[in-house]
Scaffold this motif. Sequence first.
Motif, PDB file in Angstrom:
ATOM      1  N   SER A 189      -1.598  -0.148 -10.602  1.00 39.48           N
ATOM      2  CA  SER A 189      -2.124  -1.350 -10.293  1.00 39.48           C
ATOM      3  C   SER A 189      -1.776  -1.506  -8.617  1.00 39.48           C
ATOM      4  CB  SER A 189      -1.680  -2.620 -10.860  1.00 39.48           C
ATOM      5  OG  SER A 189      -2.250  -2.560 -12.321  1.00 39.48           O
ATOM      6  N   ALA A 190      -2.068  -0.429  -7.898  1.00 41.78           N
ATOM      7  CA  ALA A 190      -1.585  -0.568  -6.652  1.00 41.78           C
ATOM      8  C   ALA A 190      -2.751  -0.048  -5.527  1.00 41.78           C
ATOM      9  CB  ALA A 190      -0.453   0.568  -6.095  1.00 41.78           C
ATOM     10  N   THR A 191      -2.475  -0.261  -4.132  1.00 42.29           N
ATOM     11  CA  THR A 191      -3.491   0.004  -3.439  1.00 42.29           C
ATOM     12  C   THR A 191      -2.995   1.464  -2.977  1.00 42.29           C
ATOM     13  OG1 THR A 191      -4.139  -1.966  -2.620  1.00 42.29           O
ATOM     14  CG2 THR A 191      -4.728  -0.387  -0.955  1.00 42.29           C
ATOM     15  N   VAL A 192      -3.824   2.412  -2.928  1.00 46.83           N
ATOM     16  CA  VAL A 192      -3.436   3.819  -2.367  1.00 46.83           C
ATOM     17  C   VAL A 192      -4.549   4.192  -1.544  1.00 46.83           C
ATOM     18  CG1 VAL A 192      -2.612   6.045  -3.100  1.00 46.83           C
ATOM     19  CG2 VAL A 192      -2.412   4.230  -4.513  1.00 46.83           C
ATOM     20  N   ILE A 193      -4.046   4.908  -0.455  1.00 44.08           N
ATOM     21  CA  ILE A 193      -4.665   5.437   0.375  1.00 44.08           C
ATOM     22  C   ILE A 193      -4.434   6.986   0.789  1.00 44.08           C
ATOM     23  CG2 ILE A 193      -5.391   3.226   1.787  1.00 44.08           C
ATOM     24  CD1 ILE A 193      -3.601   4.006   4.016  1.00 44.08           C
ATOM     25  N   THR A 233       0.906  -1.267  -0.057  1.00 44.47           N
ATOM     26  CA  THR A 233       0.130   0.187   0.194  1.00 44.47           C
ATOM     27  C   THR A 233       0.777   1.218   0.158  1.00 44.47           C
ATOM     28  OG1 THR A 233      -1.788  -1.168   1.134  1.00 44.47           O
ATOM     29  CG2 THR A 233      -1.901   1.040   1.260  1.00 44.47           C
ATOM     30  N   ILE A 234       0.571   2.242  -0.769  1.00 42.93           N
ATOM     31  CA  ILE A 234       1.274   3.574  -0.890  1.00 42.93           C
ATOM     32  C   ILE A 234       0.129   4.366  -0.167  1.00 42.93           C
ATOM     33  CG2 ILE A 234       1.751   5.483  -2.500  1.00 42.93           C
ATOM     34  CD1 ILE A 234       2.115   3.510  -4.654  1.00 42.93           C
ATOM     35  N   GLN A 258       8.922   6.389 -12.109  1.00 42.09           N
ATOM     36  CA  GLN A 258       7.481   5.982 -12.250  1.00 42.09           C
ATOM     37  C   GLN A 258       6.511   6.642 -11.700  1.00 42.09           C
ATOM     38  OE1 GLN A 258       8.608   1.649 -10.415  1.00 42.09           O
ATOM     39  NE2 GLN A 258       6.659   1.450 -11.342  1.00 42.09           N
ATOM     40  N   LEU A 259       6.471   7.336 -10.662  1.00 43.43           N
ATOM     41  CA  LEU A 259       5.474   8.104 -10.143  1.00 43.43           C
ATOM     42  C   LEU A 259       5.454   9.388 -11.007  1.00 43.43           C
ATOM     43  CD1 LEU A 259       6.477   7.739  -6.166  1.00 43.43           C
ATOM     44  CD2 LEU A 259       4.163   7.038  -7.502  1.00 43.43           C
ATOM     45  N   ALA A 260       6.555   9.943 -11.311  1.00 43.81           N
ATOM     46  CA  ALA A 260       6.437  11.392 -12.197  1.00 43.81           C
ATOM     47  C   ALA A 260       5.689  10.921 -13.424  1.00 43.81           C
ATOM     48  CB  ALA A 260       7.898  11.910 -12.505  1.00 43.81           C
ATOM     49  N   ALA A 261       5.929   9.940 -13.904  1.00 42.86           N
ATOM     50  CA  ALA A 261       5.154   9.315 -15.420  1.00 42.86           C
ATOM     51  C   ALA A 261       3.756   9.372 -15.023  1.00 42.86           C
ATOM     52  CB  ALA A 261       5.889   7.859 -15.796  1.00 42.86           C
ATOM     53  N   LYS A 296      -3.257   4.553  -8.299  1.00 45.78           N
ATOM     54  CA  LYS A 296      -3.951   3.209  -8.152  1.00 45.78           C
ATOM     55  C   LYS A 296      -4.130   2.684  -9.597  1.00 45.78           C
ATOM     56  CE  LYS A 296      -8.459   1.321  -6.653  1.00 45.78           C
ATOM     57  NZ  LYS A 296      -9.610   1.722  -5.986  1.00 45.78           N
ATOM     58  N   ASN A 297      -4.768   3.444 -10.269  1.00 45.90           N
ATOM     59  CA  ASN A 297      -5.149   2.834 -11.492  1.00 45.90           C
ATOM     60  C   ASN A 297      -3.875   2.465 -12.552  1.00 45.90           C
ATOM     61  OD1 ASN A 297      -7.796   2.806 -11.107  1.00 45.90           O
ATOM     62  ND2 ASN A 297      -8.179   4.918 -11.885  1.00 45.90           N
TER      63      ASN A 297
END
Length: 326
Positions: A62-66, A33-34, A269-272, A58-59
């Motif tokens: 493909s991660a769980t993000v809270i 989870t992020i 990855q996050l910046a993309a 999240k999309n």
Amino acid sequence: MPLTRREVIAGGGGLVWLAGVPARAETAYPSRTIKMIVPYPAGGTTDLLGRLIADQFKNGLSATVIVENKPGAGTTLGADQVAKSEPDGYTLLMATSTTLAINKTLYKKLPYDPVKDFAPIGLVAGVPFALIINPTIPAKTLPQFIAYAKSKPGLAYGSAGNGSPQHLGAEMLKTAAGIDIRHVPYRGSVPAMLDVIAGHIPFMVVDLQPALQQIREGKVRVLGVTTPKRVAAAPEIPTLAEAGLPGFELVAWQGVVAPAGTPRPIIDQLAAQLSKLLADPATREKLNAISLEPLPPSTPDSFAAYIKAEVDRWALIVRNSGAEPE
């Protein structure tokens, strides 16, 4: 001659020799989870933007993000938590110009360093502000209001708190217009705006998002926005520069950062994902709907340079205002 590691692994005996050594294979990011820390209360502009970005992560990953709201101490509580978190890409901060630029000068003992303690990921949106007055004030234009303020030295104005962009924006107005005004700090924009509506204070510089409905219902009168260009969400409102203060500009900003030391491949990855989000026309519509201005695409490196420049720019404004933390 001793065997190389490659030769040991290749030999049958090497399998026995390595049997007791735990495997250290890299786990693909993200594998858990992020958490997105928002240093403001739920329901505000920064929170809405943070949830929009969390959905993209999240999309796209493909991660769980809270999203976790951690307001307090002028955003320093949430920011400090992220600064001291493990630099592994699983704790991120919705950062603002308050958190990473204004606070550097405002607080004498800031628990984090805005430049050294974070790994910038990307800028996302600008926050426009507006000059609003109580409708009973006999001024329908900016020049008329300036004349009115000059006739009433010590005219009170509200803000979201000492050192907030709303406070600093009014102090910029004070200097630019040559008026004598008195600061009344509140705990947030909305309580201050409600007192403008009620006539307890005559005016304020307010973030446009919570004020727009009140403006359209005639509960407050708007004299201009602080952006260099008219805001897409309200193109009928002139800029303060157009209205009579050439060069006047106040735009706060929102972006995403991680703890310093976060591996660059994760940052990239996050910046993309942020770039994909901002390239989506539907996203721009959503940002405009909450009175945010999408900013041009940035890179982690350009965002880092931007933060350094903003620390210097806001330092002068903070010092000139005399603002101190509450």
